[in-house]
Design a protein around this motif. Structure first.
Motif, mmCIF file in Angstrom:
data_model
loop_
_atom_site.group_PDB
_atom_site.id
_atom_site.type_symbol
_atom_site.label_atom_id
_atom_site.label_comp_id
_atom_site.label_asym_id
_atom_site.label_seq_id
_atom_site.Cartn_x
_atom_site.Cartn_y
_atom_site.Cartn_z
ATOM 1 N N PRO A 64 -0.727 -15.450 3.496
ATOM 2 C CA PRO A 64 -1.270 -14.835 2.281
ATOM 3 C C PRO A 64 -0.957 -13.346 2.227
ATOM 4 N N LEU A 65 -0.588 -12.880 1.031
ATOM 5 C CA LEU A 65 -0.107 -11.510 0.881
ATOM 6 C C LEU A 65 -1.131 -10.490 1.350
ATOM 7 N N HIS A 66 -2.420 -10.732 1.047
ATOM 8 C CA HIS A 66 -3.424 -9.734 1.439
ATOM 9 C C HIS A 66 -3.600 -9.701 2.963
ATOM 10 N N ILE A 67 -3.441 -10.855 3.620
ATOM 11 C CA ILE A 67 -3.522 -10.875 5.083
ATOM 12 C C ILE A 67 -2.328 -10.134 5.686
ATOM 13 N N TYR A 68 -1.136 -10.412 5.149
ATOM 14 C CA TYR A 68 0.061 -9.716 5.639
ATOM 15 C C TYR A 68 -0.054 -8.211 5.435
ATOM 16 N N THR A 69 -0.507 -7.797 4.250
ATOM 17 C CA THR A 69 -0.604 -6.367 3.951
ATOM 18 C C THR A 69 -1.595 -5.674 4.870
ATOM 19 N N LEU A 70 -2.749 -6.300 5.081
ATOM 20 C CA LEU A 70 -3.746 -5.709 5.978
ATOM 21 C C LEU A 70 -3.196 -5.592 7.395
ATOM 22 N N PHE A 71 -2.586 -6.671 7.887
ATOM 23 C CA PHE A 71 -2.090 -6.660 9.259
ATOM 24 C C PHE A 71 -0.905 -5.721 9.412
ATOM 25 N N ALA A 72 -0.057 -5.651 8.383
ATOM 26 C CA ALA A 72 1.113 -4.781 8.463
ATOM 27 C C ALA A 72 0.729 -3.309 8.489
ATOM 28 N N ASN A 73 -0.450 -2.978 7.958
ATOM 29 C CA ASN A 73 -0.906 -1.591 8.007
ATOM 30 C C ASN A 73 -1.417 -1.198 9.384
ATOM 31 N N THR A 111 0.806 -1.217 0.000
ATOM 32 C CA THR A 111 0.000 0.000 0.000
ATOM 33 C C THR A 111 0.842 1.272 0.000
ATOM 34 N N HIS A 112 2.102 1.166 0.421
ATOM 35 C CA HIS A 112 2.982 2.329 0.485
ATOM 36 C C HIS A 112 4.421 1.835 0.418
ATOM 37 N N CYS A 113 5.369 2.756 0.462
ATOM 38 C CA CYS A 113 6.783 2.395 0.325
ATOM 39 C C CYS A 113 7.388 2.052 1.675
ATOM 40 N N GLU A 114 7.763 0.796 1.826
ATOM 41 C CA GLU A 114 8.533 0.334 2.982
ATOM 42 C C GLU A 114 9.924 -0.062 2.496
ATOM 43 N N HIS A 115 10.904 0.020 3.386
ATOM 44 C CA HIS A 115 12.295 -0.202 3.009
ATOM 45 C C HIS A 115 12.507 -1.560 2.337
ATOM 46 N N MET A 116 12.111 -2.648 2.982
ATOM 47 C CA MET A 116 12.377 -3.980 2.439
ATOM 48 C C MET A 116 11.587 -4.242 1.164
ATOM 49 N N LEU A 154 1.576 -2.139 23.864
ATOM 50 C CA LEU A 154 1.204 -3.406 23.231
ATOM 51 C C LEU A 154 0.627 -3.179 21.842
ATOM 52 N N ALA A 155 -0.214 -2.138 21.697
ATOM 53 C CA ALA A 155 -0.834 -1.848 20.400
ATOM 54 C C ALA A 155 0.197 -1.442 19.358
ATOM 55 N N PHE A 156 1.337 -0.914 19.798
ATOM 56 C CA PHE A 156 2.371 -0.470 18.865
ATOM 57 C C PHE A 156 3.353 -1.593 18.527
ATOM 58 N N TYR A 157 3.859 -2.292 19.537
ATOM 59 C CA TYR A 157 4.959 -3.224 19.310
ATOM 60 C C TYR A 157 4.523 -4.556 18.709
ATOM 61 N N ILE A 158 3.360 -5.067 19.062
ATOM 62 C CA ILE A 158 2.949 -6.377 18.538
ATOM 63 C C ILE A 158 2.771 -6.338 17.017
ATOM 64 N N PRO A 159 1.981 -5.401 16.450
ATOM 65 C CA PRO A 159 1.897 -5.347 14.974
ATOM 66 C C PRO A 159 3.225 -5.003 14.313
ATOM 67 N N THR A 160 4.058 -4.182 14.985
ATOM 68 C CA THR A 160 5.358 -3.826 14.420
ATOM 69 C C THR A 160 6.246 -5.057 14.278
ATOM 70 N N LEU A 161 6.261 -5.899 15.294
ATOM 71 C CA LEU A 161 7.041 -7.127 15.219
ATOM 72 C C LEU A 161 6.565 -8.016 14.076
ATOM 73 N N PHE A 162 5.258 -8.153 13.946
ATOM 74 C CA PHE A 162 4.708 -8.986 12.877
ATOM 75 C C PHE A 162 5.103 -8.437 11.513
ATOM 76 N N ALA A 163 4.920 -7.125 11.311
ATOM 77 C CA ALA A 163 5.205 -6.521 10.013
ATOM 78 C C ALA A 163 6.688 -6.557 9.675
ATOM 79 N N SER A 164 7.548 -6.475 10.680
ATOM 80 C CA SER A 164 8.988 -6.421 10.427
ATOM 81 C C SER A 164 9.611 -7.797 10.240
#
Length: 315
Positions: free
Chosen positions: A272-281, A180-185, A252-262
């Protein structure tokens, strides 16, 4: 395939952001909660800033750090949401190469800044509960300003190599980013070169941003809990612990999704890519929205001041 059949272009003019691959048909529907979260983020954080600025009794370290958090959340959400909504609403997927690098820099630098603010707030709670008589001496305005400057400089410096590394690599595969946007990796994965330097540096920043910061926060709260359990009465323990619950919820609301996305793209977890993208946002959308709500509801001084403003406008 021979190298002569590849077209190398060190700086592609544009990238194409696909949004949420596999859910293109639902982009408009997904944009509704995204837009609602963005509006709540803007209104909530501006309200926090206004209340703290206009209420002299809130001119204390805890609320100064809260204002820094509100500004960080505003920048973090504004650096991503307009791009996402433009894609979802108008199917405008192109983003200039330099704009993409600027966006990823803002995302990563302000994510590091937000993490640093959580450490500063944990330290503030530690001093306030474990050494309350010296709180105003230890955390005076000068010290708070120095901590704030150090937090901002750390974020700005740690994220600075990201756009330079991304610009350094040659790109020959594609300019399509399934995100959905530009991330480093997501950007450097498009390079046709050995990107281990980018990957290792990103892991180093992740350790600094999450590993060390979470360690400092954990140590602070272990000391806080020890001090709470030494209080003489149950009511005193509950009241003191209540002042920390809002901070713990936000962490908790900040670090848990951050760990998953990183960690997901680095270790190749089969999601699945769409699940990862939704959760990473989530770590870019939800914490900036929740922070003012949690602090507004859980912090009595802010809640009382907000009720006063609402009552005055209603009369």
């Amino acid at each position: 395939m021979s190298d002569s059949n590849k077209t190398y272009f060190t700086n592609p003019s544009t990238f194409i952001l696909l949004g949420i691959p596999g859910l293109e048909w639902a982009h408009v529907w997904i944009s509704i909660p995204f837009c609602a979260m963005y509006i709540i983020t803007i209104l909530g954080n501006l309200t926090i800033l206004f209340i703290v600025k206009t209420e002299p009794s809130l001119h204390e370290p805890m609320y100064y750090f809260l204002c820094m958090l509100a500004i960080t959340d505003l920048v973090l959400s504004t650096s991503t949401l307009p791009t996402i909504l433009r894609n979802f609403w108008f199917n405008f997927r192109e983003i200039n190469f330099n704009a993409c690098l600027t966006q990823l820099y803002f995302i990563h630098s302000f994510s590091v800044i937000e993490s640093g603010i959580f450490v500063a707030m944990a330290f503030d709670r530690y001093v306030a509960i474990c050494d309350p008589l010296r709180h105003s001496t230890i955390l005076n305005n000068t010290v708070v300003a120095k901590i704030g400057l150090a937090v901002v400089l750390r974020g700005a410096i740690l994220a600075l190599p990201y756009p330079f590394l991304a610009r350094h690599w040659p790109y020959c595969r594609t300019n399509i980013i399934p995100y959905t946007h530009c991330e480093h990796m997501d950007v450097v994965k498009l390079a046709c070169a050995d990107i281990r330097v980018s990957s290792y540096y990103g892991l180093f920043v992740l350790i600094c941003r999450i590993g060390l910061d979470v360690l400092f926060i954990a140590v602070s709260y272990i000391q806080i809990l020890r001090a709470i359990f030494r209080l003489p009465t149950k009511d005193a323990r509950l009241k003191t612990f209540g002042t920390c619950t809002s901070h713990l919820c936000v962490i908790l609301a900040f670090y848990i999704p951050t760990l998953f996305a990183s960690l997901t793209p680095r270790f190749g977890l089969h999601i699945p890519l769409h699940i990862y993208t939704l959760f990473a946002n989530i770590y870019l959308l939800v914490p900036p929205m929740l922070n003012p709500i949690i602090y507004g509801v859980r912090t009595k001084q802010i809640w009382d001041r907000l009720l006063q403003l609402v009552t005055l406008k209603g009369t």
